[in-house]
Design a protein around this motif. Sequence first.
Motif: not given
Length: 91
Positions: A1-8, A14-18, A25-26
């Motif tokens: 899992m990457t940081g982008n995967d975690l953000a997705e 939680h209904g957030l934008t990516k 996450v950052d």
Amino acid sequence: MTGNDLAEALAAAHGLTKADAKKYVDAVFAAIGDAAAKGEDVSLNGFGKFATKRTPERQGLNPATKEPITIKAANKISFKPAKALKDKLNG
């Protein structure tokens, strides 16, 4: 899992934008890195603990020439998983 995967995953859960999830996450990882740089431990209940350790200067061997070299002292970070995470990994 990457940081982008975690953000997705965070965005979906939680209904957030990516983009917003990526910022969160950052920010979390930046805070962990900043604390580690100060020599502080970071404990996350149910997940684990990030701890820093100072390794002293030591002697080593150059693998190519077999000549002795000095390995500089350094700060390192380690992770120790919490019991809850270990239990989750081991069923």
